[in-house]
Design an enzyme around this catalytic site. Structure first.
Site, PDB file in Angstrom:
ATOM      1  N   ASN A 109       0.977  -1.176   0.084  1.00 46.34           N
ATOM      2  CA  ASN A 109       0.014  -0.029  -0.118  1.00 46.34           C
ATOM      3  C   ASN A 109       0.805   1.052   0.016  1.00 46.34           C
ATOM      4  O   ASN A 109       1.969   1.348   0.753  1.00 46.34           O
ATOM      5  CB  ASN A 109      -1.121   0.061   1.084  1.00 46.34           C
ATOM      6  CG  ASN A 109      -0.483   0.594   2.293  1.00 46.34           C
ATOM      7  OD1 ASN A 109      -0.633   2.071   2.601  1.00 46.34           O
ATOM      8  ND2 ASN A 109       0.096   0.048   3.341  1.00 46.34           N
ATOM      9  N   PHE A 113      -1.678   8.264   4.090  1.00 45.54           N
ATOM     10  CA  PHE A 113      -2.483   8.730   5.220  1.00 45.54           C
ATOM     11  C   PHE A 113      -3.728   9.684   4.560  1.00 45.54           C
ATOM     12  O   PHE A 113      -4.053  10.895   4.794  1.00 45.54           O
ATOM     13  CB  PHE A 113      -1.778   9.953   5.810  1.00 45.54           C
ATOM     14  CG  PHE A 113      -0.566   9.360   6.831  1.00 45.54           C
ATOM     15  CD1 PHE A 113      -0.487   7.875   7.127  1.00 45.54           C
ATOM     16  CD2 PHE A 113       0.274  10.117   7.242  1.00 45.54           C
ATOM     17  CE1 PHE A 113       0.327   7.462   8.035  1.00 45.54           C
ATOM     18  CE2 PHE A 113       1.528   9.407   8.168  1.00 45.54           C
ATOM     19  CZ  PHE A 113       1.125   8.375   8.533  1.00 45.54           C
ATOM     20  N   SER A 173       5.434   5.066   8.832  1.00 42.07           N
ATOM     21  CA  SER A 173       4.507   4.915   7.425  1.00 42.07           C
ATOM     22  C   SER A 173       5.836   5.389   6.367  1.00 42.07           C
ATOM     23  O   SER A 173       6.376   6.391   6.448  1.00 42.07           O
ATOM     24  CB  SER A 173       3.489   5.970   7.143  1.00 42.07           C
ATOM     25  OG  SER A 173       3.184   5.660   5.761  1.00 42.07           O
ATOM     26  N   ASN A 175       5.076   6.000   3.496  1.00 46.20           N
ATOM     27  CA  ASN A 175       4.337   6.622   2.249  1.00 46.20           C
ATOM     28  C   ASN A 175       4.167   8.089   2.597  1.00 46.20           C
ATOM     29  O   ASN A 175       3.529   8.734   1.726  1.00 46.20           O
ATOM     30  CB  ASN A 175       2.797   5.904   2.066  1.00 46.20           C
ATOM     31  CG  ASN A 175       3.091   4.575   1.827  1.00 46.20           C
ATOM     32  OD1 ASN A 175       4.056   3.996   0.952  1.00 46.20           O
ATOM     33  ND2 ASN A 175       2.223   3.666   2.170  1.00 46.20           N
ATOM     34  N   THR A 176       4.794   8.697   3.635  1.00 44.26           N
ATOM     35  CA  THR A 176       4.914  10.305   3.806  1.00 44.26           C
ATOM     36  C   THR A 176       6.271  10.455   3.834  1.00 44.26           C
ATOM     37  O   THR A 176       6.990  10.003   4.555  1.00 44.26           O
ATOM     38  CB  THR A 176       4.249  10.412   5.137  1.00 44.26           C
ATOM     39  OG1 THR A 176       2.585  10.271   5.133  1.00 44.26           O
ATOM     40  CG2 THR A 176       4.315  12.034   5.493  1.00 44.26           C
ATOM     41  N   LYS A 214       5.152   3.617  17.165  1.00 48.42           N
ATOM     42  CA  LYS A 214       4.995   2.540  16.037  1.00 48.42           C
ATOM     43  C   LYS A 214       6.376   2.632  15.039  1.00 48.42           C
ATOM     44  O   LYS A 214       6.531   3.839  14.699  1.00 48.42           O
ATOM     45  CB  LYS A 214       3.663   2.558  15.073  1.00 48.42           C
ATOM     46  CG  LYS A 214       3.592   1.496  14.314  1.00 48.42           C
ATOM     47  CD  LYS A 214       2.251   1.522  13.675  1.00 48.42           C
ATOM     48  CE  LYS A 214       2.221   0.298  12.923  1.00 48.42           C
ATOM     49  NZ  LYS A 214       0.838   0.018  12.082  1.00 48.42           N
ATOM     50  N   ASN A 243       5.836  -1.451  11.556  1.00 55.83           N
ATOM     51  CA  ASN A 243       4.840  -0.962  10.355  1.00 55.83           C
ATOM     52  C   ASN A 243       5.075  -1.930   9.130  1.00 55.83           C
ATOM     53  O   ASN A 243       5.886  -2.777   9.335  1.00 55.83           O
ATOM     54  CB  ASN A 243       5.238   0.434  10.063  1.00 55.83           C
ATOM     55  CG  ASN A 243       3.882   1.168   9.572  1.00 55.83           C
ATOM     56  OD1 ASN A 243       3.210   0.568   8.496  1.00 55.83           O
ATOM     57  ND2 ASN A 243       3.697   2.431  10.096  1.00 55.83           N
TER      58      ASN A 243
HETATM   59  C1  LIG Z   1      -3.901  -0.898   3.397  1.00 58.99           C
HETATM   60  C2  LIG Z   1      -2.932  -0.642   4.653  1.00 58.99           C
HETATM   61  C3  LIG Z   1      -3.220   0.586   5.417  1.00 58.99           C
HETATM   62  C4  LIG Z   1      -2.503   0.941   6.230  1.00 58.99           C
HETATM   63  N1  LIG Z   1      -2.409   2.135   6.982  1.00 58.99           N
HETATM   64  C5  LIG Z   1      -1.957   2.252   8.378  1.00 58.99           C
HETATM   65  C6  LIG Z   1      -1.962   3.591   8.856  1.00 58.99           C
HETATM   66  O1  LIG Z   1      -2.472   4.666   8.578  1.00 58.99           O
HETATM   67  N2  LIG Z   1      -1.192   3.821   9.915  1.00 58.99           N
HETATM   68  C7  LIG Z   1      -0.605   2.733  10.242  1.00 58.99           C
HETATM   69  O2  LIG Z   1       0.153   3.099  11.490  1.00 58.99           O
HETATM   70  N3  LIG Z   1      -0.377   1.564   9.848  1.00 58.99           N
HETATM   71  C8  LIG Z   1      -0.958   1.300   8.840  1.00 58.99           C
HETATM   72  N4  LIG Z   1      -0.969   0.224   7.951  1.00 58.99           N
HETATM   73  C9  LIG Z   1       0.136  -1.014   8.584  1.00 58.99           C
HETATM   74  C10 LIG Z   1      -0.596  -1.827   9.445  1.00 58.99           C
HETATM   75  O3  LIG Z   1      -1.262  -1.070  10.608  1.00 58.99           O
HETATM   76  C11 LIG Z   1       0.389  -3.026   9.859  1.00 58.99           C
HETATM   77  O4  LIG Z   1       1.078  -2.483  10.819  1.00 58.99           O
HETATM   78  C12 LIG Z   1       1.058  -3.597   8.554  1.00 58.99           C
HETATM   79  O5  LIG Z   1       0.305  -3.699   7.854  1.00 58.99           O
HETATM   80  C13 LIG Z   1       1.790  -4.886   9.082  1.00 58.99           C
HETATM   81  O6  LIG Z   1       0.869  -5.901   9.697  1.00 58.99           O
HETATM   82  P1  LIG Z   1       0.099  -6.934   8.722  1.00 58.99           P
HETATM   83  O7  LIG Z   1       1.425  -7.681   8.035  1.00 58.99           O
HETATM   84  O8  LIG Z   1      -0.511  -7.842   9.671  1.00 58.99           O
HETATM   85  O9  LIG Z   1      -0.752  -6.277   7.767  1.00 58.99           O
HETATM   86  C14 LIG Z   1      -1.501  -0.053   6.977  1.00 58.99           C
HETATM   87  C15 LIG Z   1      -1.456  -1.200   6.104  1.00 58.99           C
HETATM   88  C16 LIG Z   1      -2.157  -1.636   5.154  1.00 58.99           C
HETATM   89  C17 LIG Z   1      -2.042  -2.876   4.520  1.00 58.99           C
END
Ligand SMILES: Cc1cc2nc3c(=O)[nH]c(=O)nc-3n(C[C@H](O)[C@H](O)[C@H](O)COP(=O)(O)O)c2cc1C
Length: 332
Positions: A109, A113, A173, A175-176, A214, A243
């Site tokens: 992704n 934000f 993140s 992406n920022t 985080k 993350n």
């Molecule tokens: C589509 C998507 C959007 C996410 N948006 C955020 C976010 O806004 N803030 C954040 O701290 N983590 C965000 N994450 C990260 C998740 O909270 C998580 O830390 C990460 O996906 C790893 O866990 P997983 O392997 O179980 O998905 C996002 C992940 C995905 C897939």
């Protein structure tokens, strides 16, 4: 059942599938149908002064604006983290910005934000019925220069702490632009000093709201050592590891793997667990670790706990395996 549902959902592009799933869950909840969902075994634990009915939580990013908290809570999570929200609403990156790697049980992704802002989330939190543990994840706006990042996090804390069980500081993140620079020792120290001062002021006036940081999986062992030292010195209440990753190792020639953004799901798990293991040694049980990254089954969740995590969050695992994953992990 989710096996068939997934077959249908995976026909849609990922962002549409996301919206359809959450809307359907909300409709089911409003019709009272979620009361028929299987119950999740209760194994309460107390951390950061909060009581969690079980150790399995929803990770940030799935319900960024807190539109679906009551419906999501019916799935049996021990805690729900919403956000990331920023002070001002923002659109995020242009679509497409979300990609499935089905063979790898992974997601990339670069949402950037996309969110409706802190005030909107505060409004949602005022309306919810759920009275369990709610984490609120805050970030900075894309157009806020890194030197002024603290102002954005302070704003988020002031607006949202009244409704939060804990506040998560997202500095990881990918992406920022330059957000991850906030993990560097100097910047991290001043960011946390500012936030701790605000936390104390709020504690005197109203209540103590734990602050959780985080972090990224793409840190060197030296980086992790510096971060752990600062978390201890600043008396941070918890750490989420981790993350998404910018690494694409082992994914050469996989469709979509070279899209820019953060990779989550199965290929992230080992990176994330390695960070937990190192943190666990450095933090010596003084700061609880919340695992996030590649928990696709109960064995993965057990591995995170064995590595030193006290709580475990899910995101990509829910997309690939559905809500039964919550029950399976909580039964550990
Ligand atoms: C589509 C998507 C959007 C996410 N948006 C955020 C976010 O806004 N803030 C954040 O701290 N983590 C965000 N994450 C990260 C998740 O909270 C998580 O830390 C990460 O996906 C790893 O866990 P997983 O392997 O179980 O998905 C996002 C992940 C995905 C897939």
């Amino acid at each position: 059942m989710y096996y068939y549902l997934k077959k249908i959902l995976f026909q849609f592009d990922p962002e549409t599938a996301h919206a359809v799933t959450l809307k359907s869950l909300q409709i089911a909840h409003s019709l009272g149908l979620t009361q028929f969902f299987p119950t999740v075994s209760s194994q309460p634990c107390t951390l950061m002064g909060l009581t969690f009915p079980n150790r399995i939580g929803l990770a940030a990013g799935l319900d960024k604006n807190g539109d679906y908290i009551d419906a999501l809570a019916t799935l049996g999570f021990g805690f729900v983290e919403v956000g990331t929200v920023t002070p001002k609403p923002q659109e995020g990156n242009p679509q497409p910005r979300l990609f499935r790697l089905p063979e790898q049980e992974a997601i990339i992704n670069r949402m950037g934000f996309n969110n409706k802002g802190c005030d909107y989330l505060a409004e949602q939190l005022r309306k919810i019925k759920f009275n369990g543990v709610i984490g609120v994840n805050i970030g900075k706006n894309r157009d806020t220069p890194i030197e002024h990042a603290l102002d954005d996090y302070l704003h988020g804390f002031r607006v949202l702490a009244p409704y939060a069980s804990y506040v998560a500081i997202n500095i990881s993140s990918p992406n920022t632009e330059s957000l991850r620079a906030l993990q560097q020792a100097g910047l991290l120290k001043s960011l946390l000093k500012g936030l701790k001062a605000e936390q104390m002021l709020f504690a005197e006036r109203k209540k103590y709201v734990p602050l959780v940081v985080k972090i990224a999986p793409d840190l060197t062992p030296d980086d992790v050592e510096d971060i752990a030292e600062i978390l201890l010195a600043e008396k941070v209440d918890g750490v989420i590891a981790t993350n998404t990753t910018v690494s694409r190792d082992g994914l050469e020639n996989v469709p979509h793997a070279m899209e820019s953004g953060g990779l989550s799901g199965k290929p992230l798990s080992a990176y994330s667990t390695a960070i937990i293991q190192q943190l666990s040694v450095l933090l010596k049980n003084q700061i609880p670790i919340i695992a996030s990254g590649g928990v696709m089954n109960a064995i993965d969740a057990a591995e995170k706990i064995a590595a030193g995590a006290s709580l475990v969050q899910l995101y990509s695992g829910l997309i690939y395996h559905g809500p039964r994953l919550i029950q399976a992990c909580a039964a550990l």
